[in-house]
Design a protein around this motif. Structure first.
Motif, mmCIF file in Angstrom:
data_model
loop_
_atom_site.group_PDB
_atom_site.id
_atom_site.type_symbol
_atom_site.label_atom_id
_atom_site.label_comp_id
_atom_site.label_asym_id
_atom_site.label_seq_id
_atom_site.Cartn_x
_atom_site.Cartn_y
_atom_site.Cartn_z
ATOM 1 N N UNK A 142 1.149 6.035 -2.702
ATOM 2 C CA UNK A 142 1.274 5.174 -1.522
ATOM 3 C C UNK A 142 0.779 3.754 -1.741
ATOM 4 N N UNK A 143 0.047 3.504 -2.812
ATOM 5 C CA UNK A 143 -0.499 2.164 -2.992
ATOM 6 C C UNK A 143 0.575 1.120 -3.275
ATOM 7 N N UNK A 144 1.751 1.542 -3.673
ATOM 8 C CA UNK A 144 2.800 0.542 -3.910
ATOM 9 C C UNK A 144 3.165 -0.181 -2.618
ATOM 10 N N UNK A 145 3.263 0.554 -1.502
ATOM 11 C CA UNK A 145 3.642 -0.142 -0.272
ATOM 12 C C UNK A 145 2.452 -0.851 0.380
ATOM 13 N N UNK A 146 1.241 -0.453 0.025
ATOM 14 C CA UNK A 146 0.073 -1.182 0.501
ATOM 15 C C UNK A 146 -0.094 -2.496 -0.254
ATOM 16 N N UNK A 147 0.153 -2.458 -1.543
ATOM 17 C CA UNK A 147 -0.005 -3.656 -2.370
ATOM 18 C C UNK A 147 1.128 -4.658 -2.184
ATOM 19 N N UNK A 148 2.280 -4.182 -1.735
ATOM 20 C CA UNK A 148 3.433 -5.072 -1.543
ATOM 21 C C UNK A 148 3.670 -5.399 -0.070
ATOM 22 N N UNK A 149 2.728 -5.022 0.794
ATOM 23 C CA UNK A 149 2.836 -5.288 2.238
ATOM 24 C C UNK A 149 4.103 -4.681 2.843
ATOM 25 N N UNK A 150 4.447 -3.499 2.403
ATOM 26 C CA UNK A 150 5.598 -2.778 2.954
ATOM 27 C C UNK A 150 5.122 -1.474 3.597
ATOM 28 N N UNK A 151 4.076 -1.611 4.411
ATOM 29 C CA UNK A 151 3.451 -0.418 4.978
ATOM 30 C C UNK A 151 4.360 0.348 5.937
ATOM 31 N N UNK A 152 5.415 -0.304 6.420
ATOM 32 C CA UNK A 152 6.335 0.402 7.313
ATOM 33 C C UNK A 152 6.969 1.605 6.609
ATOM 34 N N UNK A 153 7.121 1.515 5.291
ATOM 35 C CA UNK A 153 7.656 2.655 4.542
ATOM 36 C C UNK A 153 6.747 3.871 4.708
ATOM 37 N N UNK A 154 5.442 3.631 4.712
ATOM 38 C CA UNK A 154 4.507 4.733 4.890
ATOM 39 C C UNK A 154 4.725 5.453 6.207
ATOM 40 N N UNK A 155 5.019 4.674 7.254
ATOM 41 C CA UNK A 155 5.288 5.275 8.562
ATOM 42 C C UNK A 155 6.537 6.138 8.515
#
Length: 256
Positions: A142-155
């Motif tokens: 999950x750190x890829x979307x945290x580091x790239x500011x794409x946290x919506x993918x996590x949702x």
């Protein structure tokens, strides 16, 4: 401010949706089981007791997360950050595989943590243990979307897992009872993990060693089922576990 609000909302969705796979199974089991509500409650009691043993894997993951959060973000500025993330994932899977094998090999000792009347549900423990390893793998991914500011993918990943969990509970529990509950947890976490992996390869590719990441969980699962059929003495199982540990160390000696 709007970005902060969106980020908070995303984290809320991720956390709430992430709770569904590990809780909805226990909520729906008594009502969905075909044997009726009384038998469903009995299934729930047995299932919940055995699920407590599988929590050992979640405790490992929680301990890992306390150390990993600051480390991953601090490492992001380093030139070889991606290689480091791949290495951390590699050893995380190895340790998780050892926990899986260790718990199952010594169930004749661990079984005393639950009452005799609940031990008929032991068959769900391997499924739940492996299912509980997946949130840890997902956490690494999950750190890829945290580091790239794409946290919506996590949702979206969490929502997909929640939908799978709910759907499979309705499909499997009526006939399979607590076995259906266990597989619904497994499938929900598996979906989120796979989605994060494939989208991560597109947005923030990390050089994971795929074959070992798949091989270690598969090997320990196969080894457990083979040894289970042999019904070996405790001393022999301890020896086998130590030999297996030595083999893994020999394979990993260059990285170590």
């Amino acid at each position: 401010m709007e970005e902060d609000d969106a980020l908070c909302l995303t984290h809320l969705v991720v956390n709430l949706a992430g709770l569904i796979p590990i809780s909805i199974d226990k909520i729906l089991l008594p009502d969905l089981y075909a044997g009726g509500s009384e038998e469903g409650l009995k299934q729930l009691g047995i299932y919940s007791a055995n699920a407590k043993i599988a929590v050992i894997m979640l405790l490992f993951i929680q301990t890992f997360r306390y150390a990993a959060d600051p480390f991953f973000f601090a490492e992001a500025a380093q030139k070889n950050a991606k290689e480091t993330y791949a290495l951390v994932m590699h050893y995380f899977v190895i340790l998780g595989s050892f926990i899986f094998l260790g718990v199952l090999l010594f169930m004749d000792v661990i079984q005393y943590f639950i009452g005799k009347d609940y031990r008929e549900g032991f068959y769900v423990i391997p499924i739940l243990l492996m299912a509980n390893l997946m949130p840890g793998i997902y956490y690494n991914l999950s750190f890829w979307y945290k580091l790239t500011n794409k946290t919506m993918y996590g949702a979206w990943f969490s929502i997909a897992g929640a939908v799978v969990a709910i759907a499979l509970n309705f499909l499997l529990v009526p006939q399979w009872g607590m076995l259906g509950s266990a597989w619904s947890v497994f499938a929900a976490y598996f979906v989120g993990m796979v989605l994060s992996f494939f989208y991560g390869r597109k947005h923030y590719p990390i050089p994971y060693k795929i074959i070992p990441l798949l091989a270690y969980p598969l090997v320990v699962t196969l080894l457990y089922f083979i040894l289970k059929e042999l019904e070996l003495h405790l001393i022999v199982r301890i020896a086998i576990f130590m030999v297996f540990s030595g083999i893994v160390f020999w394979i990993e000696r260059k990285r170590v």
